[in-house]
Write a protein that holds these residues in place. Structure first.
Motif, PDB file in Angstrom:
ATOM      1  N   SER A  38       0.836  -1.196   0.000  1.00  0.00           N
ATOM      2  CA  SER A  38       0.000   0.000   0.000  1.00  0.00           C
ATOM      3  C   SER A  38       0.867   1.240   0.000  1.00  0.00           C
ATOM      4  O   SER A  38       1.942   1.253   0.587  1.00  0.00           O
ATOM      5  CB  SER A  38      -0.888   0.035   1.244  1.00  0.00           C
ATOM      6  OG  SER A  38      -1.822  -0.989   1.192  1.00  0.00           O
ATOM      7  N   ILE A  39       0.363   2.273  -0.673  1.00  0.00           N
ATOM      8  CA  ILE A  39       1.036   3.566  -0.643  1.00  0.00           C
ATOM      9  C   ILE A  39       0.092   4.538   0.018  1.00  0.00           C
ATOM     10  O   ILE A  39      -1.060   4.683  -0.398  1.00  0.00           O
ATOM     11  CB  ILE A  39       1.360   4.046  -2.067  1.00  0.00           C
ATOM     12  CG1 ILE A  39       2.230   3.007  -2.773  1.00  0.00           C
ATOM     13  CG2 ILE A  39       2.053   5.383  -2.037  1.00  0.00           C
ATOM     14  CD1 ILE A  39       2.551   3.348  -4.199  1.00  0.00           C
ATOM     15  N   ILE A  40       0.576   5.140   1.092  1.00  0.00           N
ATOM     16  CA  ILE A  40      -0.257   6.148   1.736  1.00  0.00           C
ATOM     17  C   ILE A  40       0.517   7.458   1.770  1.00  0.00           C
ATOM     18  O   ILE A  40       1.709   7.497   1.463  1.00  0.00           O
ATOM     19  CB  ILE A  40      -0.674   5.728   3.176  1.00  0.00           C
ATOM     20  CG1 ILE A  40       0.555   5.574   4.063  1.00  0.00           C
ATOM     21  CG2 ILE A  40      -1.459   4.433   3.137  1.00  0.00           C
ATOM     22  CD1 ILE A  40       0.199   5.360   5.531  1.00  0.00           C
ATOM     23  N   GLY A  41      -0.166   8.494   2.141  1.00  0.00           N
ATOM     24  CA  GLY A  41       0.482   9.797   2.199  1.00  0.00           C
ATOM     25  C   GLY A  41      -0.558  10.883   2.059  1.00  0.00           C
ATOM     26  O   GLY A  41      -1.637  10.632   1.524  1.00  0.00           O
ATOM     27  N   ALA A  45       0.813  14.101  -2.305  1.00  0.00           N
ATOM     28  CA  ALA A  45       2.108  13.482  -2.015  1.00  0.00           C
ATOM     29  C   ALA A  45       2.762  12.934  -3.273  1.00  0.00           C
ATOM     30  O   ALA A  45       3.968  12.712  -3.295  1.00  0.00           O
ATOM     31  CB  ALA A  45       1.925  12.370  -0.983  1.00  0.00           C
ATOM     32  N   GLY A  46       1.973  12.673  -4.294  1.00  0.00           N
ATOM     33  CA  GLY A  46       2.551  12.147  -5.537  1.00  0.00           C
ATOM     34  C   GLY A  46       2.168  10.707  -5.815  1.00  0.00           C
ATOM     35  O   GLY A  46       2.733  10.081  -6.707  1.00  0.00           O
ATOM     36  N   ILE A 226      -3.388   2.322  -3.404  1.00  0.00           N
ATOM     37  CA  ILE A 226      -3.362   3.643  -2.767  1.00  0.00           C
ATOM     38  C   ILE A 226      -4.636   3.748  -1.954  1.00  0.00           C
ATOM     39  O   ILE A 226      -5.718   3.471  -2.480  1.00  0.00           O
ATOM     40  CB  ILE A 226      -3.358   4.783  -3.810  1.00  0.00           C
ATOM     41  CG1 ILE A 226      -2.092   4.744  -4.652  1.00  0.00           C
ATOM     42  CG2 ILE A 226      -3.483   6.130  -3.122  1.00  0.00           C
ATOM     43  CD1 ILE A 226      -2.045   5.815  -5.731  1.00  0.00           C
ATOM     44  N   GLU A 227      -4.518   4.110  -0.698  1.00  0.00           N
ATOM     45  CA  GLU A 227      -5.725   4.146   0.112  1.00  0.00           C
ATOM     46  C   GLU A 227      -5.522   5.106   1.276  1.00  0.00           C
ATOM     47  O   GLU A 227      -4.458   5.160   1.869  1.00  0.00           O
ATOM     48  CB  GLU A 227      -6.047   2.727   0.616  1.00  0.00           C
ATOM     49  CG  GLU A 227      -7.358   2.573   1.306  1.00  0.00           C
ATOM     50  CD  GLU A 227      -8.530   3.182   0.552  1.00  0.00           C
ATOM     51  OE1 GLU A 227      -8.946   2.609  -0.465  1.00  0.00           O
ATOM     52  OE2 GLU A 227      -9.041   4.235   0.997  1.00  0.00           O
ATOM     53  N   VAL A 242       5.104   5.091   2.775  1.00  0.00           N
ATOM     54  CA  VAL A 242       4.520   6.409   3.031  1.00  0.00           C
ATOM     55  C   VAL A 242       5.242   7.435   2.181  1.00  0.00           C
ATOM     56  O   VAL A 242       6.467   7.503   2.185  1.00  0.00           O
ATOM     57  CB  VAL A 242       4.656   6.794   4.520  1.00  0.00           C
ATOM     58  CG1 VAL A 242       3.850   8.052   4.796  1.00  0.00           C
ATOM     59  CG2 VAL A 242       4.197   5.663   5.407  1.00  0.00           C
ATOM     60  N   MET A 243       4.445   8.202   1.430  1.00  0.00           N
ATOM     61  CA  MET A 243       5.031   9.262   0.605  1.00  0.00           C
ATOM     62  C   MET A 243       4.631  10.613   1.146  1.00  0.00           C
ATOM     63  O   MET A 243       3.547  10.798   1.691  1.00  0.00           O
ATOM     64  CB  MET A 243       4.530   9.154  -0.843  1.00  0.00           C
ATOM     65  CG  MET A 243       5.190   8.059  -1.658  1.00  0.00           C
ATOM     66  SD  MET A 243       4.502   8.016  -3.329  1.00  0.00           S
ATOM     67  CE  MET A 243       5.270   9.480  -4.041  1.00  0.00           C
ATOM     68  N   ASP A 244       5.537  11.563   0.999  1.00  0.00           N
ATOM     69  CA  ASP A 244       5.209  12.940   1.330  1.00  0.00           C
ATOM     70  C   ASP A 244       6.037  13.837   0.425  1.00  0.00           C
ATOM     71  O   ASP A 244       7.247  13.641   0.303  1.00  0.00           O
ATOM     72  CB  ASP A 244       5.519  13.219   2.804  1.00  0.00           C
ATOM     73  CG  ASP A 244       5.069  14.614   3.200  1.00  0.00           C
ATOM     74  OD1 ASP A 244       4.096  15.119   2.597  1.00  0.00           O
ATOM     75  OD2 ASP A 244       5.694  15.207   4.096  1.00  0.00           O
ATOM     76  N   GLU A 245       5.402  14.767  -0.222  1.00  0.00           N
ATOM     77  CA  GLU A 245       6.063  15.683  -1.143  1.00  0.00           C
ATOM     78  C   GLU A 245       6.967  14.941  -2.121  1.00  0.00           C
ATOM     79  O   GLU A 245       8.090  15.350  -2.380  1.00  0.00           O
ATOM     80  CB  GLU A 245       6.844  16.731  -0.359  1.00  0.00           C
ATOM     81  CG  GLU A 245       5.894  17.600   0.456  1.00  0.00           C
ATOM     82  CD  GLU A 245       6.598  18.713   1.211  1.00  0.00           C
ATOM     83  OE1 GLU A 245       7.819  18.611   1.394  1.00  0.00           O
ATOM     84  OE2 GLU A 245       5.904  19.656   1.598  1.00  0.00           O
TER      85      GLU A 245
END
Ligand SMILES: Nc1ncnc2c1ncn2[C@@H]1O[C@H](COP(=O)(O)OP(=O)(O)OP(=O)(O)O)[C@@H](O)[C@H]1O
Ligand SMILES: [Mg+2]
Lengths: 282, 607
Positions: A38-41, A45-46, A226-227, A242-245
């Motif tokens: 999973s990708i969260i952020g 975040a992109g 993505i959730e 976890v993505m941010d910016e």
């Protein structure tokens, strides 16, 4: 050629810039066959941009995408779909005037025999000829696919089957999202990318969707998710990123990531100012 | 004409005139993402109002200019208020079609009021020329330059320093954000249409004076040139439009210098196609990446098509099939033959514009290719007419698809511009390629229709032949639509991004649609050539493209039965009501406008 133990999907240093903004910034990711990451952020975040890079709808400025060790960076979305990558879209992109049946059949497009010969000029003309002559094998293939579509739709209980001949624009929002997932499944994907499949759903619909994704995972499908609903992410994921910016700020098992101070800060920092920022940027 | 300096001055002057049209287009595109196909009609209105002022009212020049600007602005305001504002919340195709309809209505009104014959428009300025370097320059040149520069200055001051100008700029940067900040979009639209129309009208006046002649064909040319300049400069980019216009003026002027006058327009349209293909966002594209289009599935109106039972269709076919055996007049048969020919063209266009969503405005070019191929094959190589017609269809399919392929990567309104330009290019090539097409003389003595050696000269046999061909094409198309290609085409129309993500190559399927559609149109053109026995580069013109589009909208986009019903209705009803020929185009324009406003899905519904 495919290396023996290469992960199904592997990203290295993937980067995409929009003017001064780096929407995706040097992302590395490995997704093993049968895994669910999973990708969260926070907003912006992109995450969606990353999906676009993997599915070929956008091209990276740097970095590579490989499928089972084979470099597929910058291939067209058509080619990648033929390689077995299917996705859903965050805002929903069903074909409004097509029936539910036809929407899902489009998912099976890359598997049609008529579209297989990739010879220029001759290939398309053969396809036109097959469509007009419609030999018994073409008919049989179409019949088979229709049965398959019904089987896929039956995964959603009585939500879609009774509406199979209705145009997609007449469906409820949640049903349109289900049609998108059904369409993705019809491709028989090697890799399935789900962009916020439960956005805008109520708790019981969310639970239903969570059950479906769990089922798909149990069947061995490789999924990138993505959730925003952390509950669901924690239940389903083998690993969370976890993505941010644009950057990956944390990666690991769900519980670990959840308590990471950097993650907490990213969410708090943006959760409040994030919406305001987006509005002024829009 | 002599020196390069002369050609340069001429290019800049003409460019200045184009700029007046293009700036208006850019302003409108900026705030409403709409290419205003009626801009040339306002230019036409401006020229004729100018004629009235100069020749009948004898107004002095400054008053003439102000008068023209005011009347044109009024026309622009009326268009905005009654033609476009009601469509604000409708599908994206609606305003595009509305401006096409408005353009036809305005052109026809001018034609009916002033007759289509050219008129002289005296410039009211002394006829002297000053020596400048190696070239000459006249007072009219200076006037045009002066009007161009002062309009640009006025516009700059308006956009920069007035409150409404600020609102226009805000709306063109981000319409939604501007609305949230309290910008009144209707007022912005009004301002923009008023200004665009005033500039367009003055431009028409100046061009009329420059060439000392005005006629109703000016309208389409002006729209095309303005659009070319605007797109070259980057759609919606006002300074870009000015630079694009000057560039276009120079390219044309030097092109004329080297190759001769009849190539003027060819250069303009080639420039357009090259820019659209290589730099679709214009030569000076800002950093904007994604095309400024809404994201998903809103191009055509969602609808539930009217289901007509199969037996009813067969009954209809049978009735029309036995019609010639009943005591009907020659006149009725003739009318229906025209309807069947138009029906074939409409089948082709409904596939291309409706099923796969490429609103082509140059469809008559496919007729022309089919007609010329068939006529030349049967005349010069004595190919039997039946075979020649099929060859015409195949040529139209192949050549048409290749010619239109540069537009495959474009979306929405850009497709319409590109196809319009490509259609013009075809007719210009026919005009200029004399060794093959016999140029302006046209082709005469084309052998009549014949099949297996039997000449089809009686109206009855021609009727049966054209009806049978049309039914055959319709059946083939219905078969195509029920195959996987039908749903693939429609998927691309509804959302090309999602379609690509599921493996549908846009080039491949748009090509297939044009190949299939090109064949039907080429066959229609081929049959027409043998029926008329004479064709030239103007036989298949933009009016037919627009007529076909009206038929297609009337029947329902993508609707096979609808295309035929639409053709019968549009050809037949004016006959039934005995409407004089010169009013017909006007009626078609009005029908198109009413449809767009009240029944965008057409009679039988979009499929
Ligand atoms: N085509 C584009 N042009 C310019 N900027 C873009 C483009 N697409 C995305 N961006 C910007 O890139 C950043 C990342 O956007 P993205 O949609 O990938 O975020 P996200 O993580 O999916 O957010 P959300 O949770 O809201 O869906 C945002 O700041 C966005 O404004
Ligand atoms: Mg997103």
């Amino acid at each position: 050629m495919a290396e023996a133990h290469a992960p199904l999907l592997s990203l290295r240093g993937l980067t995409r810039r929009f003017g001064g903004l780096t929407a995706v910034d040097g992302i590395d990711l490995d997704l093993a066959k049968g895994g669910l990451v999973s990708i969260i952020g926070p907003n912006g975040a992109g995450k969606t941009t990353l999906f676009n890079l993997v599915t070929g709808l956008d091209r990276p400025d740097a970095g590579t995408v490989s499928l089972e060790g084979k470099d597929v960076t910058g291939l067209s979305p058509e080619r990648l779909a033929a390689q077995g990558i299917a996705r859903t879209f965050q805002l929903g992109r069903v074909f409004g005037n097509l029936s539910v049946m036809d929407n899902v059949l489009i998912g099976a497009h890359t598997r049609l025999r008529a579209v297989k010969p990739a010879v220029p000029v001759i290939g398309p003309l053969l396809e036109l000829g097959l469509a007009l002559l419609r030999s018994s094998s073409v008919k049989a293939e179409e019949e088979g696919l229709r049965e398959e579509v019904k089987a896929i739709l039956s995964r959603f209980g009585e939500r879609l089957l009774p509406r199979i001949d209705q145009p997609a624009y007449s469906l409820s929002y949640a049903n349109r999202r289900r049609v998108e997932i059904a369409r993705a499944l019809a491709l028989k994907p090697r890799l399935l990318l789900l962009d916020e499949p439960t956005a805008g759903m109520n708790p019981s619909e969310t639970a239903e969707m969570q059950g479906l994704v769990a089922e798909l995972k149990a069947e061995g499908l490789t999924i990138l998710l993505i959730e925003h609903k952390l509950e669901m992410v924690m239940r389903l994921s083998d690993r969370v990123i976890v993505m941010d910016e644009g950057q990956k700020i944390a990666e690991g098992p769900g519980e670990e990531v959840r308590n990471d101070p950097k993650v907490v800060e990213a969410y708090l920092g943006h959760g409040l100012s994030g919406t305001a920022e987006q509005e002024s940027a829009a | 004409m002599s020196s390069w300096l002369d050609y340069t001055i001429n290019g800049l002057i003409v460019g200045n005139v184009y700029a007046l049209v293009a700036v208006g287009l850019a302003l409108i595109f900026g705030v409403s993402r709409l290419i205003n196909f009626a801009q040339g009609s306002i230019y036409l209105v401006g020229a004729y109002i100018g004629w009235v002022a100069v020749v009948q009212l004898h107004t002095p020049l400054p008053l003439t200019i102000i008068f023209v600007a005011m009347v044109a602005a009024l026309v622009g305001l009326i268009i905005e208020r009654f033609g476009l504002r009601p469509l604000q919340n409708s599908v994206r195709i609606a305003p595009l079609l509305a401006t096409i309809g408005i353009s036809f209505v305005l052109d026809q009104l001018v034609m009916l009021t002033f007759s289509p014959n050219p008129r002289a428009l005296p410039s009211q300025l002394p006829d002297v020329r000053f020596q400048v370097g190696g070239g000459t320059i006249g007072p009219l040149d200076l006037l045009i330059a002066g009007v161009g520069i002062s309009s640009a200055l006025l516009l700059f001051v308006f956009l920069r320093y007035s409150k409404l100008g600020w609102a226009v700029r805000a709306a063109s940067q981000d319409r939604d954000a501007a609305m949230q900040m309290g910008v009144d979009v209707n007022r912005v639209n009004q301002a923009v249409f008023g200004i665009a129309a005033a500039l367009g009208g003055v431009s028409g006046l100046l061009v009329g004076m420059y060439y000392n002649q005005i006629d109703t064909a000016m309208s389409l040319q002006a729209t095309l040139k303005g659009v070319v300049a605007e797109v070259v400069g980057g759609a919606g980019n006002v300074p870009g439009a000015v630079v694009g216009s000057l560039l276009l003026g120079l390219v044309e002027s030097y092109g004329v210098a080297v190759f001769g006058t009849s190539y003027r327009n060819l250069f303009a349209f080639l420039l357009l196609v090259v820019v659209l293909v290589l730099r679709p966002n214009g030569l000076f594209a800002s950093a904007r990446q994604a095309p400024p289009e809404p994201l998903t599935g809103t191009f055509i109106a969602p609808s539930r098509p009217v289901r007509i039972p199969r037996w009813a269709l067969w009954v209809a076919v049978a009735v029309f099939g036995v019609l010639p055996m009943l005591p009907v007049s020659f006149y009725v048969l003739q009318t229906l033959i025209n309807a069947w020919l138009l029906g074939m063209l409409a089948l082709s266009l409904t596939l291309v514009a409706g099923t796969i969503g490429q609103v082509s405005l140059g469809h008559a070019a496919l007729l022309a290719i089919g007609a010329y191929t068939s006529a030349l094959l049967s005349l010069t190589l004595s190919v039997p007419v039946g075979l020649a017609i099929i060859a015409g269809g195949l040529m139209s399919a192949a050549l048409g698809t290749i010619l239109i392929s540069p537009s495959f990567r474009l979306r929405g309104h850009y497709v319409s511009i590109a196809t319009l330009a490509i259609g013009e290019i075809v007719s210009l090539v026919i005009l200029n390629w004399e060794s093959v097409t016999r140029g302006p003389i046209g082709i005469s003595g084309i052998p009549p229709l014949s099949l297996f050696g039997y000449e089809l000269t009686s109206p009855t046999s021609v009727y049966w032949f054209s009806f049978a061909v049309m039914v055959l094409l319709a059946l083939l198309q219905a078969r195509l639509l029920s195959s996987h290609l039908g749903r693939s085409f429609r998927a691309i129309r509804d959302d090309d991004i999602a379609a690509r993500a599921y493996g549908l190559s846009l080039n491949r399927y748009k090509s297939l649609a044009f190949i299939f559609g090109g064949f039907a149109a080429g066959v229609s053109g081929g049959i027409a050539a043998h029926l008329y026995s004479y064709i030239n580069h103007e036989t298949f013109n933009t009016q037919q493209s627009i007529l076909a589009l009206t038929v297609v909208i009337l029947g329902g986009l993508g609707n096979v039965v609808g295309a035929v019903v639409g053709a019968v209705a549009l050809v037949g009803l004016p006959e039934v009501f005995r409407i004089a020929a010169e009013y017909r185009i006007l009626i078609y324009g009005i029908v198109l406008l009413l449809l767009v406003r009240f029944r965008p899905q057409g009679l039988l519904g979009t499929i």
